[in-house]
Design a protein around this motif. Structure first.
Motif, PDB file in Angstrom:
ATOM      1  N   ALA A 189       1.275  69.293 -42.509  1.00  0.00           N
ATOM      2  CA  ALA A 189       2.098  70.500 -42.579  1.00  0.00           C
ATOM      3  C   ALA A 189       2.575  70.819 -41.168  1.00  0.00           C
ATOM      4  O   ALA A 189       2.100  71.756 -40.526  1.00  0.00           O
ATOM      5  CB  ALA A 189       1.312  71.661 -43.158  1.00  0.00           C
ATOM      6  N   ARG A 190       3.496  70.005 -40.663  1.00  0.00           N
ATOM      7  CA  ARG A 190       4.009  70.233 -39.307  1.00  0.00           C
ATOM      8  C   ARG A 190       4.731  71.570 -39.224  1.00  0.00           C
ATOM      9  O   ARG A 190       5.262  72.066 -40.206  1.00  0.00           O
ATOM     10  CB  ARG A 190       4.951  69.107 -38.896  1.00  0.00           C
ATOM     11  N   HIS A 191       4.740  72.150 -38.016  1.00  0.00           N
ATOM     12  CA  HIS A 191       5.407  73.434 -37.759  1.00  0.00           C
ATOM     13  C   HIS A 191       4.859  74.526 -38.687  1.00  0.00           C
ATOM     14  O   HIS A 191       5.613  75.309 -39.267  1.00  0.00           O
ATOM     15  CB  HIS A 191       6.921  73.304 -37.914  1.00  0.00           C
ATOM     16  N   ALA A 192       3.538  74.552 -38.788  1.00  0.00           N
ATOM     17  CA  ALA A 192       2.895  75.514 -39.688  1.00  0.00           C
ATOM     18  C   ALA A 192       3.164  76.959 -39.281  1.00  0.00           C
ATOM     19  O   ALA A 192       3.067  77.868 -40.112  1.00  0.00           O
ATOM     20  CB  ALA A 192       1.385  75.261 -39.727  1.00  0.00           C
ATOM     21  N   GLY A 221      -0.890  60.157 -31.611  1.00  0.00           N
ATOM     22  CA  GLY A 221      -0.218  60.570 -30.398  1.00  0.00           C
ATOM     23  C   GLY A 221       1.277  60.737 -30.535  1.00  0.00           C
ATOM     24  O   GLY A 221       1.987  60.910 -29.554  1.00  0.00           O
ATOM     25  N   LEU A 222       1.786  60.739 -31.773  1.00  0.00           N
ATOM     26  CA  LEU A 222       3.226  60.780 -31.977  1.00  0.00           C
ATOM     27  C   LEU A 222       3.748  62.189 -32.221  1.00  0.00           C
ATOM     28  O   LEU A 222       4.941  62.410 -32.182  1.00  0.00           O
ATOM     29  CB  LEU A 222       3.595  59.898 -33.176  1.00  0.00           C
ATOM     30  N   SER A 223       2.892  63.138 -32.502  1.00  0.00           N
ATOM     31  CA  SER A 223       3.381  64.451 -32.908  1.00  0.00           C
ATOM     32  C   SER A 223       2.298  65.477 -32.682  1.00  0.00           C
ATOM     33  O   SER A 223       1.271  65.214 -32.054  1.00  0.00           O
ATOM     34  CB  SER A 223       3.795  64.414 -34.370  1.00  0.00           C
ATOM     35  N   ASP A 224       2.524  66.657 -33.244  1.00  0.00           N
ATOM     36  CA  ASP A 224       1.556  67.740 -33.119  1.00  0.00           C
ATOM     37  C   ASP A 224       0.568  67.748 -34.278  1.00  0.00           C
ATOM     38  O   ASP A 224      -0.134  68.737 -34.489  1.00  0.00           O
ATOM     39  CB  ASP A 224       2.293  69.082 -33.054  1.00  0.00           C
ATOM     40  N   ILE A 225       0.477  66.681 -35.025  1.00  0.00           N
ATOM     41  CA  ILE A 225      -0.396  66.647 -36.197  1.00  0.00           C
ATOM     42  C   ILE A 225      -1.821  66.318 -35.770  1.00  0.00           C
ATOM     43  O   ILE A 225      -2.067  65.346 -35.063  1.00  0.00           O
ATOM     44  CB  ILE A 225       0.097  65.607 -37.221  1.00  0.00           C
ATOM     45  N   ALA A 227      -6.109  66.146 -37.212  1.00  0.00           N
ATOM     46  CA  ALA A 227      -6.861  65.881 -38.436  1.00  0.00           C
ATOM     47  C   ALA A 227      -7.013  67.158 -39.265  1.00  0.00           C
ATOM     48  O   ALA A 227      -6.922  67.123 -40.498  1.00  0.00           O
ATOM     49  CB  ALA A 227      -8.222  65.298 -38.087  1.00  0.00           C
ATOM     50  N   ALA A 228      -7.230  68.285 -38.606  1.00  0.00           N
ATOM     51  CA  ALA A 228      -7.361  69.550 -39.336  1.00  0.00           C
ATOM     52  C   ALA A 228      -6.061  69.931 -40.034  1.00  0.00           C
ATOM     53  O   ALA A 228      -6.067  70.496 -41.134  1.00  0.00           O
ATOM     54  CB  ALA A 228      -7.788  70.657 -38.374  1.00  0.00           C
ATOM     55  N   ASN A 229      -4.920  69.613 -39.407  1.00  0.00           N
ATOM     56  CA  ASN A 229      -3.624  69.933 -40.003  1.00  0.00           C
ATOM     57  C   ASN A 229      -3.446  69.244 -41.346  1.00  0.00           C
ATOM     58  O   ASN A 229      -2.808  69.793 -42.253  1.00  0.00           O
ATOM     59  CB  ASN A 229      -2.511  69.525 -39.035  1.00  0.00           C
ATOM     60  N   ARG A 230      -4.024  68.074 -41.505  1.00  0.00           N
ATOM     61  CA  ARG A 230      -3.808  67.296 -42.728  1.00  0.00           C
ATOM     62  C   ARG A 230      -4.487  67.914 -43.949  1.00  0.00           C
ATOM     63  O   ARG A 230      -4.209  67.521 -45.076  1.00  0.00           O
ATOM     64  CB  ARG A 230      -4.258  65.858 -42.516  1.00  0.00           C
ATOM     65  N   GLU A 231      -5.357  68.881 -43.735  1.00  0.00           N
ATOM     66  CA  GLU A 231      -5.969  69.589 -44.855  1.00  0.00           C
ATOM     67  C   GLU A 231      -5.150  70.792 -45.305  1.00  0.00           C
ATOM     68  O   GLU A 231      -5.401  71.356 -46.386  1.00  0.00           O
ATOM     69  CB  GLU A 231      -7.385  70.048 -44.470  1.00  0.00           C
ATOM     70  N   LEU A 232      -4.172  71.205 -44.511  1.00  0.00           N
ATOM     71  CA  LEU A 232      -3.440  72.442 -44.789  1.00  0.00           C
ATOM     72  C   LEU A 232      -2.637  72.415 -46.097  1.00  0.00           C
ATOM     73  O   LEU A 232      -2.599  73.434 -46.801  1.00  0.00           O
ATOM     74  CB  LEU A 232      -2.521  72.781 -43.619  1.00  0.00           C
ATOM     75  N   PRO A 233      -1.963  71.304 -46.444  1.00  0.00           N
ATOM     76  CA  PRO A 233      -1.257  71.334 -47.732  1.00  0.00           C
ATOM     77  C   PRO A 233      -2.175  71.699 -48.895  1.00  0.00           C
ATOM     78  O   PRO A 233      -1.842  72.560 -49.716  1.00  0.00           O
ATOM     79  CB  PRO A 233      -0.694  69.914 -47.854  1.00  0.00           C
ATOM     80  N   TYR A 234      -3.358  71.073 -48.944  1.00  0.00           N
ATOM     81  CA  TYR A 234      -4.316  71.400 -50.013  1.00  0.00           C
ATOM     82  C   TYR A 234      -4.714  72.866 -49.958  1.00  0.00           C
ATOM     83  O   TYR A 234      -4.779  73.555 -50.992  1.00  0.00           O
ATOM     84  CB  TYR A 234      -5.555  70.517 -49.886  1.00  0.00           C
TER      85      TYR A 234
END
Length: 319
Positions: A189-192, A221-225, A227-234
């Motif tokens: 969820a980039r740009h949360a 290292g490619l973005s602001d993502i 590991a914690a961000n990857r749980e946000l959609p759920y």
């Protein structure tokens, strides 16, 4: 049109109760969208049965191709699901013309933009529009009644969009009533912190949705993502057949299904399969069987048996 056939088998076994994977065929072809003047390379995985359990449409990550996700897709095909792996021109292997890590990261950042995401989403919508109507697809695909969406990384974001995520810069497209479930490997969820908020963005995701990630699944290292961000959609999807599976020490490329040769040389990648590979295959297979094949036993297995199979440091949540 490029069409080749080859037999394939997957030696992995799903320990969740379903039968072991069986031989299947793979078929390479291209499909042309004349409205957009855009040709899409496809790889079809065809189960050796007259009627598949369902169809899975797969979207690769940045720098990938129709060969991406092979570890997962061949396994699902062996369990009776037809699969179409879509290659997205502009965010595919064409980014990998320079092996310099710095140049590759720059190319990836440039490709990760709203316009490219729109093209990818339209790619999947076009393929969906041709299923059941295009002679390039065999009857085993054209006759399916239920379709699942799956993607890794940027492909997971593409799937999120088709599953109902609302973004200010994206126009929603018409939903295909045959789409019954979605699985995201390394969602994000980039740009949360921008726009109306994540509850608004993900509040219309009504499909059964399985998010799979790892505790070390950052953006390479490619973005602001993170590991914690990857749980946000759920976290921000409404309740109802939503699942989150987090494997301890799982890294981004562990979820690609098959990293490209260039990715393997530029980024750190495990030399052996991740220790959680069998559980990933089992959980994802049971999810498809539950929500594409309407298998009540698979649905029960997800809630009762899977948690006991995981390592103590792994996490599985449902709502």
């Amino acid at each position: 049109m490029d069409c080749t056939l080859s037999a394939g088998t997957d030696p992995a076994r799903t320990p969740s109760g379903p039968s072991a994977p069986a031989p299947h065929l793979t078929h390479l072809t291209d499909i042309h969208d004349s409205r957009r003047a855009r040709s899409l390379p496809l790889k079809l995985y065809l189960p050796d049965r007259p009627a598949p359990a369902g169809l899975i449409l797969f979207s690769h990550g940045l720098g990938g191709s129709r060969e991406g996700g092979t570890d997962w897709l061949s396994h699902w095909a062996g369990l009776g699901f037809a699969v179409i792996a879509v290659q997205h021109p502009g965010s595919d292997t064409s980014l990998l013309h320079n092996n310099s890590p710095l140049a590759l990261r720059k190319a990836f950042r440039v490709a990760m933009n709203p316009e490219e995401l729109t093209r990818r989403a339209d790619d999947l919508r076009f393929v969906l529009s041709r299923i059941g109507r295009d002679g390039c697809f065999p009857d085993v695909i054209n006759g399916v009644q239920k379709i699942g969406l799956c993607g890794h990384s940027f492909g997971a974001v593409t799937v999120q969009l088709l599953a109902g995520e609302r973004r200010p810069e994206q126009k929603p497209g018409p939903a295909d009533p045959r789409v019954a479930a979605a699985l995201a490997l390394s969602p994000s969820a980039r740009h949360a912190d921008k726009g109306p908020g994540l509850t608004h963005r993900f509040g219309q995701v009504r499909l059964p949705f399985l998010s799979i990630t790892g505790s070390r699944d950052d953006g390479m290292g490619l973005s602001d993502i993170t590991a914690a961000n990857r749980e946000l959609p759920y976290r921000h999807m409404p309740a109802g057949d939503k699942y989150l599976l987090v494997f301890a020490d799982g890294t981004h490329l562990d979820f690609a299904g098959q990293a490209s040769q260039v990715e393997g040389t530029v980024f750190h990648i495990r030399r052996e399969p991740a220790v959680f590979r069998d559980n990933l295959l089992a959980a994802s297979s049971a999810f498809w069987q539950a929500h594409l094949a309407d298998d009540a036993d698979a649905r029960r297995w997800l809630s009762t048996t899977l948690p006991g199979r995981l390592r103590p440091e792994d996490r599985f949540e449902t709502k």
